[in-house]
Design a protein around this motif. Structure first.
Motif, short mmCIF file in Angstrom:
data_model
loop_
_atom_site.label_atom_id
_atom_site.label_comp_id
_atom_site.label_asym_id
_atom_site.label_seq_id
_atom_site.Cartn_x
_atom_site.Cartn_y
_atom_site.Cartn_z
N SER A 172 -4.40 -6.60 -6.79
CA SER A 172 -5.15 -6.97 -7.64
C SER A 172 -6.52 -6.03 -7.53
CB SER A 172 -5.56 -7.98 -7.22
OG SER A 172 -6.56 -8.35 -5.31
N LYS A 173 -6.34 -4.60 -6.58
CA LYS A 173 -7.46 -3.91 -6.24
C LYS A 173 -7.29 -2.96 -7.46
CE LYS A 173 -6.68 -3.24 -2.04
NZ LYS A 173 -6.10 -2.11 -0.77
N TYR A 174 -6.30 -2.75 -8.05
CA TYR A 174 -6.04 -1.07 -8.63
C TYR A 174 -5.65 -1.20 -9.95
CZ TYR A 174 -5.23 0.25 -3.78
OH TYR A 174 -5.19 0.41 -2.09
N ASP B 14 -2.55 -9.31 -3.05
CA ASP B 14 -3.85 -9.35 -3.31
C ASP B 14 -3.84 -7.70 -2.55
OD1 ASP B 14 -5.06 -11.69 -2.47
OD2 ASP B 14 -4.90 -11.30 -0.78
N GLU C 154 0.32 -1.22 0.05
CA GLU C 154 -0.06 -0.32 -0.29
C GLU C 154 1.12 1.43 -0.08
OE1 GLU C 154 -2.75 0.92 -0.84
OE2 GLU C 154 -4.29 -0.80 0.28
#
Length: 386
Positions: free
Chosen positions: A245-247, A242, A209
């Protein structure tokens, strides 16, 4: 200091006494000197050189809250009264590496404090030169025949070591896990307790992050994991994947396992740089690979253009952090891991069960530090004053 049991295997070619390893030139840390393991002046001298009592702490920054926190290198035993006057422990871990040297400082400091109480802690603290579940199995089986009160293991491979631990428990051995790699009930493991990092997934996610924010949530990313099936490395890598994979504008282009080798991490990173001229970042999941990655990025003249995040307190990595080559490091509290491992082992040896006087999992902290925290960490751990 280090207390050998009657059948010390430190010089049998399968491992080495890690406390002695701390005295090898180039590997001595000021923290070690501060706890009397070398003849370099002791804790008072360390404090004097670094400017008083604050020298025992390093100010760093929490990834989630953005607030200053402190890593403490000075602990005191809890109020538990040991049932015996002498204990024999066997601790084995994944591989000979400076990360476990720092754990050894905590182990030795706890042993010294027990000695001041009139309680002798004999222990062996050994590992192979390269990660091997087969070697770890042999060490555990050998230790089980030598009458130790407690056997502790930093799990090299959950699938391989879990049945070994379960067989030892069934045979009446007292087995715990410690350090950064556990095998727990969800893995089918019957080990008694664990002391160490319980949040490796979260560490990988937090570092990623931080990198994503720095890159404005876009770019190609490479990942260096470490050792296959080592729980800490695999969990961190899962956290990395993980988060990315959000972006939608971020992509993992390569994942490689460097087996905790600086040289392999360096070679893999050179390959990343050659294959992906537009590479934006590298996430490193152990203590060795940030060093290898930074060396390759510097060699290619791409420092400042590629964001590197990684784990722990390697001296070279901290210098790269200070100089802006590495963006962030997640530093685990190795001292507390070692110190608390001994305290829990004493209670296990006395027949205490988890939940009575200690938890099944003793959670230790990880703190993410950035460039402005590197100088203080280098001062506290390695005595670098400028």
């Amino acid at each position: 200091m280090y207390r050998k049991t009657s059948k010390d295997k430190a010089n049998d070619g399968k491992g080495r006494n890690k406390i002695s390893a701390l005295m090898v030139p180039g590997m001595i840390m000021v923290g070690v000197c501060g706890y009397g393991l070398t003849g370099c002046g002791g804790k008072d001298q360390l404090m004097k050189e670094a400017g008083g009592e604050a020298a025992l702490y390093d100010q760093t920054y929490d990834a989630e809250e953005g607030e200053a926190v402190f890593i403490e290198f000075d602990h005191t035993l809890d109020e538990y009264e040991p049932a015996k006057k002498e204990y024999n422990f066997y601790f084995t871990y994944k591989t000979v590496h400076p990360w476990w040297d720092a754990v050894a400082i905590g182990i030795e400091d706890a042993a010294k404090q027990y000695e001041e109480m009139g309680v002798t802690i004999n222990y062996e603290y050994l590992a192979p030169n390269a990660v091997s579940a087969k070697d770890q199995t042999e060490r555990l089986l050998d230790a089980s025949e030598r009458g130790f009160d407690v056997i502790g293991v930093d799990v090299a491979d959950v699938k391989v070591i879990t049945p070994v631990i379960n067989d030892l428990i069934e045979d009446g051995q007292k087995v715990m896990t410690f350090s950064s790699s556990d095998a727990d009930k969800e893995d089918g493991c019957n080990r008694i307790a664990y002391v160490g990092n319980t949040h490796n997934y979260e560490d990988g996610a937090a570092l990623t992050e931080a990198m994503c924010e720095k890159l404005a949530y876009q770019g190609k990313i490479a990942v260096l994991v470490g050792t296959r099936e080592a729980p800490c490395h695999e969990d961190r890598a899962l956290g990395v994947q993980d988060v990315l994979s959000k972006y939608p504008d971020m992509e993992i282009v390569e994942i490689e396992y460097d087996e905790d080798s600086v040289e392999k991490a360096y070679e893999y990173t050179k390959g990343f740089l050659q294959s992906h001229q537009d590479l934006a970042g590298i996430v490193c999941c152990n203590m060795s690979n940030p060093v290898g990655a930074a060396r390759a990025v510097l060699e290619a003249g791409r420092e400042g253009k590629i964001i590197i995040v990684g784990m722990d307190h390697d001296q070279e990595a901290l210098r790269y952090l200070r100089d802006g080559v590495i963006y962030a490091l997640g530093v685990q509290d190795c001292y507390s891991i070692g110190f608390d491992t001994v305290q829990v082992a004493v209670k296990i040896a006395d027949g205490c069960l988890p939940g009575e006087l200690y938890p099944e999992k003793t959670e230790e902290t990880t703190t993410i530090i950035y460039q402005d925290g590197a100088k203080g960490m280098l001062q506290v751990l390695y005595g670098e004053m400028d």
